[in-house]
Write a protein that holds these residues in place. Structure first.
Motif: not given
Length: 356
Positions: A318-324
């Motif tokens: 979630d953190a990866v996809l969310g920040t991207v």
């Protein structure tokens, strides 16, 4: 006799300079094999230098081994009979630059002194003298000699002084040449200068030139932004270990899907740890469901992660996809997130500015 000129600044076999500094490295046509070797060694030193500068003026263990290798290769070339004096000057200057990067100032100074006896206007020798503090303003020479090497060195001099906007402009000036060999080596440093140009370096005790930072430095940098962490600190001033303990208790370093990873204030920050911290900040500020992406993707049959190197079951998916997705961080090559790569204070500061 036909002559071949080694370009002092770029890796082309041509040179344009002012009348007072027109002496360049000349090798007779029968010795062109030597010139190619000198250019090869010069390129190796420049590649090493770019790594040295990016790493906060330190050589990694592998780079230090490479520096020793290059010096041995240069010593072999210096043993060749009938070398032109200007070729000797260039080789000694390159050897001196390797020694300087290894922290061997005495050896570097000796190379510098010997090179000057051979030919004192070689561009690589001028650069070595600047590094040793014997030349205080390389731009004096850059304005007299049409040299990509000196333009890069001028950019590095301004970078050292913290004049990042000027440094970025000088890097761009050198990169105008589409055939520039320097661009591939120094483009990362140019991007670093660009990221640093608007930073108020007095706000927080962070070494902006290093490509690493600790978790505590990351938290302190976020805390230096006016009101940025008030939701967690209630506007109170927290520093050092107390800040780390407070923000850790609030869950800012927890992955959205649970992680047993042990994180301390001295843990070195990677891209995925930065994403975790930034995503937790972003979702808290904007009242967003922090697991919105994993919930969505994992509900699909035969679902596949849209990020090549971060699987759906990754606790920080979630953190990866969310920040991207929210343009806080990027996929460096358009496909991979490179989660384990180190993340610098300058890069993190740039991400903080994108959180609304």
């Amino acid at each position: 006799m036909k002559r071949l000129s080694i370009l002092a600044a770029t890796f082309l076999l041509a040179f344009t300079g002012c009348a007072s500094l027109q002496k360049d490295i000349f090798i007779s046509a029968e010795e062109t094999v030597n010139s190619e070797r000198v250019l090869e060694l010069e390129n190796q030193v420049i590649e090493l230098d770019s790594s040295f500068m990016l790493n906060g003026k330190e050589l990694s263990k592998d780079d230090n081994i490479q520096a020793d290798f290059i010096k041995r290769e240069i010593e072999n070339e210096l043993r060749q009979p009938h070398l032109d004096k200007v070729v000797e000057s260039r080789l000694l200057a390159l050897k001196g630059r390797c020694a300087y990067m290894q922290g061997k100032k005495s050896e570097a100074s000796k190379c510098c002194s010997n090179a000057k006896k051979k030919y004192e206007n070689d561009v690589q020798l001028l650069i070595l003298q600047r590094r040793l503090g014997l030349i205080s303003d390389i731009s004096t020479y850059r304005l007299k000699i049409d040299s990509e090497a000196l333009t890069i060195e001028d950019a590095l001099e301004h970078f050292d002084k913290g004049e990042y906007d000027i440094a970025a402009g000088l890097f761009d000036l050198a990169f105008v040449n589409p055939e520039s060999t320097y661009k591939s080596h120094y483009i990362a440093l140019r991007e670093k200068a660009w990221n640093l140009r608007n930073i108020d370096s007095e706000n927080i005790s962070v070494d902006w030139n290093k490509n690493t930072m600790t978790v505590l430095q990351m938290m302190s940098l976020a805390n230096s932004k006016e009101g940025f962490l008030d939701y967690y600190t209630a506007g109170k001033k927290y520093e050092g270990k107390k800040l780390f303990q407070l923000l850790s208790r609030t869950g800012l370093m927890n992955s959205t899907s649970g992680s047993s990873e042990q994180i301390t204030e001295k843990t070195t920050v990677t891209r995925i740890l930065s994403a975790r911290f930034l995503w937790n900040l972003y979702t808290s500020k904007n009242s967003i469901n922090p697991t919105k992406y994993s919930t969505k993707y994992r509900a699909r049959e035969n679902a596949k992660s849209p990020v090549a190197d971060v699987e759906l079951d990754n606790p920080d998916f979630d953190a990866v996809l969310g920040t991207v997705e929210n343009e806080i961080m990027i996929l460096p090559d358009g496909k991979n997130f490179e989660p384990d790569n180190l993340f610098s204070a300058a890069e993190f500061d740039s991400c903080l500015k994108k959180i609304k």
